[in-house]
Design a protein around this motif. Structure first.
Motif, PDB file in Angstrom:
ATOM      1  N   LEU A 110      17.323  -1.938 -12.120  1.00  0.00           N
ATOM      2  CA  LEU A 110      16.849  -1.639 -10.769  1.00  0.00           C
ATOM      3  C   LEU A 110      15.414  -1.109 -10.799  1.00  0.00           C
ATOM      4  CD1 LEU A 110      17.621  -1.490  -7.767  1.00  0.00           C
ATOM      5  CD2 LEU A 110      18.506   0.815  -8.198  1.00  0.00           C
ATOM      6  N   PHE A 111      15.133  -0.186 -11.708  1.00  0.00           N
ATOM      7  CA  PHE A 111      13.790   0.400 -11.775  1.00  0.00           C
ATOM      8  C   PHE A 111      12.760  -0.650 -12.201  1.00  0.00           C
ATOM      9  CE2 PHE A 111      15.976   4.683 -12.910  1.00  0.00           C
ATOM     10  CZ  PHE A 111      16.323   4.863 -11.580  1.00  0.00           C
ATOM     11  N   GLU A 112      13.144  -1.539 -13.114  1.00  0.00           N
ATOM     12  CA  GLU A 112      12.218  -2.593 -13.527  1.00  0.00           C
ATOM     13  C   GLU A 112      11.948  -3.561 -12.374  1.00  0.00           C
ATOM     14  OE1 GLU A 112      13.065  -2.831 -18.343  1.00  0.00           O
ATOM     15  OE2 GLU A 112      14.106  -4.225 -16.996  1.00  0.00           O
ATOM     16  N   GLU A 113      12.972  -3.782 -11.546  1.00  0.00           N
ATOM     17  CA  GLU A 113      12.806  -4.681 -10.398  1.00  0.00           C
ATOM     18  C   GLU A 113      11.959  -4.039  -9.304  1.00  0.00           C
ATOM     19  OE1 GLU A 113      15.625  -5.996  -6.698  1.00  0.00           O
ATOM     20  OE2 GLU A 113      16.554  -6.012  -8.694  1.00  0.00           O
ATOM     21  N   LEU A 114      12.225  -2.753  -8.989  1.00  0.00           N
ATOM     22  CA  LEU A 114      11.536  -2.071  -7.883  1.00  0.00           C
ATOM     23  C   LEU A 114      10.135  -1.619  -8.274  1.00  0.00           C
ATOM     24  CD1 LEU A 114      14.444   0.173  -6.505  1.00  0.00           C
ATOM     25  CD2 LEU A 114      13.663  -2.024  -5.614  1.00  0.00           C
ATOM     26  N   ARG A 115       9.956  -1.296  -9.545  1.00  0.00           N
ATOM     27  CA  ARG A 115       8.678  -0.788 -10.067  1.00  0.00           C
ATOM     28  C   ARG A 115       8.152   0.378  -9.225  1.00  0.00           C
ATOM     29  NH1 ARG A 115       4.664  -5.573 -11.257  1.00  0.00           N
ATOM     30  NH2 ARG A 115       3.634  -3.874 -12.386  1.00  0.00           N
ATOM     31  N   PRO A 116       8.955   1.437  -9.063  1.00  0.00           N
ATOM     32  CA  PRO A 116       8.513   2.584  -8.273  1.00  0.00           C
ATOM     33  C   PRO A 116       7.452   3.392  -9.008  1.00  0.00           C
ATOM     34  CG  PRO A 116      10.567   3.107  -9.366  1.00  0.00           C
ATOM     35  CD  PRO A 116      10.288   1.651  -9.663  1.00  0.00           C
ATOM     36  N   THR A 117       6.676   4.116  -8.247  1.00  0.00           N
ATOM     37  CA  THR A 117       5.727   5.062  -8.841  1.00  0.00           C
ATOM     38  C   THR A 117       6.446   6.349  -9.234  1.00  0.00           C
ATOM     39  OG1 THR A 117       4.013   4.191  -7.382  1.00  0.00           O
ATOM     40  CG2 THR A 117       3.548   6.287  -8.465  1.00  0.00           C
ATOM     41  N   PHE A 139       4.906   6.370   2.469  1.00  0.00           N
ATOM     42  CA  PHE A 139       5.964   6.331   1.455  1.00  0.00           C
ATOM     43  C   PHE A 139       7.099   5.400   1.857  1.00  0.00           C
ATOM     44  CE2 PHE A 139       3.995  10.534   1.238  1.00  0.00           C
ATOM     45  CZ  PHE A 139       3.642  10.598  -0.099  1.00  0.00           C
ATOM     46  N   HIS A 140       7.619   4.686   0.867  1.00  0.00           N
ATOM     47  CA  HIS A 140       8.859   3.933   1.035  1.00  0.00           C
ATOM     48  C   HIS A 140       9.913   4.580   0.145  1.00  0.00           C
ATOM     49  CE1 HIS A 140      11.572   0.462   1.548  1.00  0.00           C
ATOM     50  NE2 HIS A 140      11.920   0.744   0.298  1.00  0.00           N
ATOM     51  N   PHE A 141      11.073   4.924   0.715  1.00  0.00           N
ATOM     52  CA  PHE A 141      12.156   5.533  -0.044  1.00  0.00           C
ATOM     53  C   PHE A 141      13.243   4.497  -0.342  1.00  0.00           C
ATOM     54  CE2 PHE A 141      12.186  10.437   0.724  1.00  0.00           C
ATOM     55  CZ  PHE A 141      10.865  10.520   0.305  1.00  0.00           C
ATOM     56  N   SER A 181       0.815  -1.210   0.000  1.00  0.00           N
ATOM     57  CA  SER A 181       0.000   0.000   0.000  1.00  0.00           C
ATOM     58  C   SER A 181       0.855   1.269   0.000  1.00  0.00           C
ATOM     59  CB  SER A 181      -0.926   0.013   1.217  1.00  0.00           C
ATOM     60  OG  SER A 181      -0.164   0.040   2.412  1.00  0.00           O
ATOM     61  N   LYS A 182       2.148   1.122   0.275  1.00  0.00           N
ATOM     62  CA  LYS A 182       3.010   2.300   0.315  1.00  0.00           C
ATOM     63  C   LYS A 182       3.382   2.758  -1.089  1.00  0.00           C
ATOM     64  CE  LYS A 182       5.333   1.589   4.786  1.00  0.00           C
ATOM     65  NZ  LYS A 182       6.660   1.540   5.447  1.00  0.00           N
ATOM     66  N   ILE A 183       3.559   4.065  -1.224  1.00  0.00           N
ATOM     67  CA  ILE A 183       4.018   4.644  -2.481  1.00  0.00           C
ATOM     68  C   ILE A 183       5.541   4.522  -2.517  1.00  0.00           C
ATOM     69  CG2 ILE A 183       4.220   6.768  -3.822  1.00  0.00           C
ATOM     70  CD1 ILE A 183       1.556   7.630  -2.388  1.00  0.00           C
ATOM     71  N   ARG A 184       6.059   3.878  -3.562  1.00  0.00           N
ATOM     72  CA  ARG A 184       7.503   3.651  -3.648  1.00  0.00           C
ATOM     73  C   ARG A 184       8.147   4.804  -4.407  1.00  0.00           C
ATOM     74  NH1 ARG A 184       9.914  -2.193  -3.484  1.00  0.00           N
ATOM     75  NH2 ARG A 184      11.915  -1.576  -2.580  1.00  0.00           N
ATOM     76  N   VAL A 185       9.098   5.471  -3.746  1.00  0.00           N
ATOM     77  CA  VAL A 185       9.810   6.610  -4.327  1.00  0.00           C
ATOM     78  C   VAL A 185      11.297   6.279  -4.351  1.00  0.00           C
ATOM     79  CG1 VAL A 185      10.321   9.074  -4.158  1.00  0.00           C
ATOM     80  CG2 VAL A 185       8.105   8.206  -3.371  1.00  0.00           C
ATOM     81  N   GLY A 244      14.077   2.517   4.948  1.00  0.00           N
ATOM     82  CA  GLY A 244      14.447   2.677   3.547  1.00  0.00           C
ATOM     83  C   GLY A 244      15.444   1.627   3.105  1.00  0.00           C
ATOM     84  N   THR A 245      15.787   1.644   1.834  1.00  0.00           N
ATOM     85  CA  THR A 245      16.776   0.712   1.300  1.00  0.00           C
ATOM     86  C   THR A 245      17.776   1.465   0.429  1.00  0.00           C
ATOM     87  OG1 THR A 245      15.161   0.180  -0.422  1.00  0.00           O
ATOM     88  CG2 THR A 245      15.428  -1.412   1.349  1.00  0.00           C
ATOM     89  N   VAL A 246      19.002   0.959   0.374  1.00  0.00           N
ATOM     90  CA  VAL A 246      20.066   1.572  -0.419  1.00  0.00           C
ATOM     91  C   VAL A 246      20.455   0.621  -1.537  1.00  0.00           C
ATOM     92  CG1 VAL A 246      22.431   2.449  -0.425  1.00  0.00           C
ATOM     93  CG2 VAL A 246      20.965   2.848   1.568  1.00  0.00           C
ATOM     94  N   HIS A 247      20.618   1.161  -2.744  1.00  0.00           N
ATOM     95  CA  HIS A 247      21.078   0.402  -3.896  1.00  0.00           C
ATOM     96  C   HIS A 247      22.248   1.160  -4.506  1.00  0.00           C
ATOM     97  CE1 HIS A 247      17.068  -1.559  -3.700  1.00  0.00           C
ATOM     98  NE2 HIS A 247      16.654  -0.324  -3.454  1.00  0.00           N
ATOM     99  N   THR A 248      23.305   0.476  -4.889  1.00  0.00           N
ATOM    100  CA  THR A 248      24.452   1.154  -5.498  1.00  0.00           C
ATOM    101  C   THR A 248      24.562   0.781  -6.971  1.00  0.00           C
ATOM    102  OG1 THR A 248      25.939  -0.603  -4.740  1.00  0.00           O
ATOM    103  CG2 THR A 248      25.753   1.357  -3.352  1.00  0.00           C
ATOM    104  N   VAL A 249      25.014   1.725  -7.749  1.00  0.00           N
ATOM    105  CA  VAL A 249      25.151   1.550  -9.205  1.00  0.00           C
ATOM    106  C   VAL A 249      26.516   2.064  -9.642  1.00  0.00           C
ATOM    107  CG1 VAL A 249      22.670   1.734  -9.666  1.00  0.00           C
ATOM    108  CG2 VAL A 249      24.066   3.815  -9.610  1.00  0.00           C
ATOM    109  N   HIS A 250      26.914   1.704 -10.851  1.00  0.00           N
ATOM    110  CA  HIS A 250      28.181   2.199 -11.387  1.00  0.00           C
ATOM    111  C   HIS A 250      28.128   3.719 -11.542  1.00  0.00           C
ATOM    112  CE1 HIS A 250      28.801  -2.050 -12.557  1.00  0.00           C
ATOM    113  NE2 HIS A 250      30.081  -1.737 -12.502  1.00  0.00           N
ATOM    114  N   PRO A 251      29.273   4.396 -11.476  1.00  0.00           N
ATOM    115  CA  PRO A 251      29.302   5.854 -11.670  1.00  0.00           C
ATOM    116  C   PRO A 251      28.901   6.234 -13.099  1.00  0.00           C
ATOM    117  CG  PRO A 251      31.369   5.041 -10.721  1.00  0.00           C
ATOM    118  CD  PRO A 251      30.596   3.847 -11.179  1.00  0.00           C
TER     119      PRO A 251
END
Length: 377
Positions: free
Chosen positions: A80-87, A36-38, A4-8, A59-66
């Motif tokens: 990452l965005f396809e996996e998390l499917r944020p709004t 909200f979930h950040f 039910s939380k909005i994922r940002v 919240g959760t932290v994800h790291t990506v290449h520079p």
């Protein structure tokens, strides 16, 4: 995470303990986390990611290449965005927001926010060339625009977008209950720092070209000629520390300069300062100047800093850098020697101007929900 939380997703780039991260974290602490979930997306070469606090707040932290590995950065973000499917993907990396928002569009994220926190300097040639190349693309991939102030908004998005009301202002708000004038705290921290009754000049910010600590050292050397009992306190980490330490030695002031690194007791430090020096080459709307005003610490700033930051009467004065170190030294001394009796009303002015983090976090959450409602129509 509750469905039910909005994922940002907050894209924060390289986290090195700077002001932008501070503002995002402040909003995260006070936003309604039942709504909200950040997720935080940071570059893997970050030096100061607050993993523990983010996890504690849910919240959760994800790291990506520079960014310099663009294809890998883009692949990381799309996956990452396809996996998390944020709004919502909220990109806080100024002109570079074009990269994560391009990935967000590829991943079909419905709400994509570009947030401008800064400007640029023509003297930082390579960085400015990149920024100028990317600025025309700044409106290609976001669905919505945001900025910390009008100067930053106009710099990245242009006058038309600002004049048409397309840019949402999200203040660099602070916890006014945490940042306040406190004489007892002032005495305790000055004792811990071992500065006694010295005139204390502070500067808070990354040790880098933008913040211009090299000029602060020259100003301090001039100030010591007219007021020998003085100390310069530099707070922050960064790539230029060794170079700045060498500069302090060459100026003969090293024994009166304290390099404190990244600190968690920033409100206490503002209280310990008599004045703050802020000779930046370029800025957006610096959160440290909001914090300083809340703590009743006057600041002398370069004239590139937006006048929008001058909220508490008499707390901020500006000078051009070409006025020279000697003029800056005299102005710092004059500003800092003002009576502290006039420094206790900052919180009221800042709250009225929209810089209370509780109010700003609620406004941010309400804006997110309005955007979601609008796309659902």
């Amino acid at each position: 995470m509750s469905n039910s939380k909005i994922r940002v997703v907050q894209v924060v780039g390289q986290m090195n303990g700077g002001g932008v991260e501070s503002t995002i974290m402040s909003h995260f602490r006070f936003i309604d986390r039942d709504r909200f979930h950040f997720d935080f997306v940071a570059n893997v070469d970050s030096t100061h990611i607050p993993y523990d606090e983010i996890a504690e707040l849910g919240g959760t932290v994800h790291t990506v290449h520079p960014y310099r590995s663009f294809s890998r950065y883009n692949q990381d973000c799309v996956r990452l965005f396809e996996e998390l499917r944020p709004t919502i993907v909220h990109a806080n990396v100024n002109a570079l927001s074009v990269f994560p928002l391009h990935a967000a569009k590829q991943a079909h994220v419905p709400i994509r926010i570009a947030h401008s926190h800064s400007t640029a300097s023509p003297k930082e040639v390579s960085k400015t060339v990149v920024k100028d190349l990317l600025r025309p693309c700044s409106r290609m991939f976001p669905t919505h625009l945001a900025a910390c102030g009008e100067l930053s908004a106009r710099w990245l998005f242009g006058n038309t977008a600002v004049n048409n009301g397309r840019v949402k202002l999200i203040r660099n708000a602070v916890d006014l209950e945490r940042f306040s004038d406190d004489e007892g705290l002032r005495r305790r921290i000055r004792e811990e720092l071992g500065v006694g009754d010295a005139f204390v000049i502070g500067q808070i910010g990354r040790l880098c070209y933008q913040k211009n600590q090299e000029f602060s050292l020259r100003v301090f050397a001039e100030l010591l000629k007219i007021h020998t009992n003085a100390v310069l306190v530099l707070v922050g980490g960064g790539s230029e520390r060794e170079q700045l330490e060498q500069e302090a030695r060459s100026l003969g002031v090293f024994d009166k300069v304290k390099f404190l690194g990244i600190r968690k007791d920033v409100p206490a430090l503002y209280n310990a300062f008599d004045v703050m020096v802020f000779p930046s080459h370029y800025e957006g709307l610096p959160v440290s100047l909001i914090e300083a005003q809340a703590c009743g610490c006057p600041s002398l700033v370069s004239d590139v800093v937006t006048k929008e930051v001058q909220i508490v009467p008499g707390m901020i004065e500006s000078l051009p850098l070409n006025a020279g170190a000697a003029m800056w030294a005299k102005a710092l001394l004059s500003l800092g020697l003002r009576t502290r009796d006039a420094r206790s009303a900052g919180g009221r002015f800042l709250k009225n101007a929209g810089y209370d983090i509780r109010d700003s976090s609620k406004d941010l959450g309400d804006w997110y929900e309005t955007l979601i409602h609008d796309i659902a129509k």
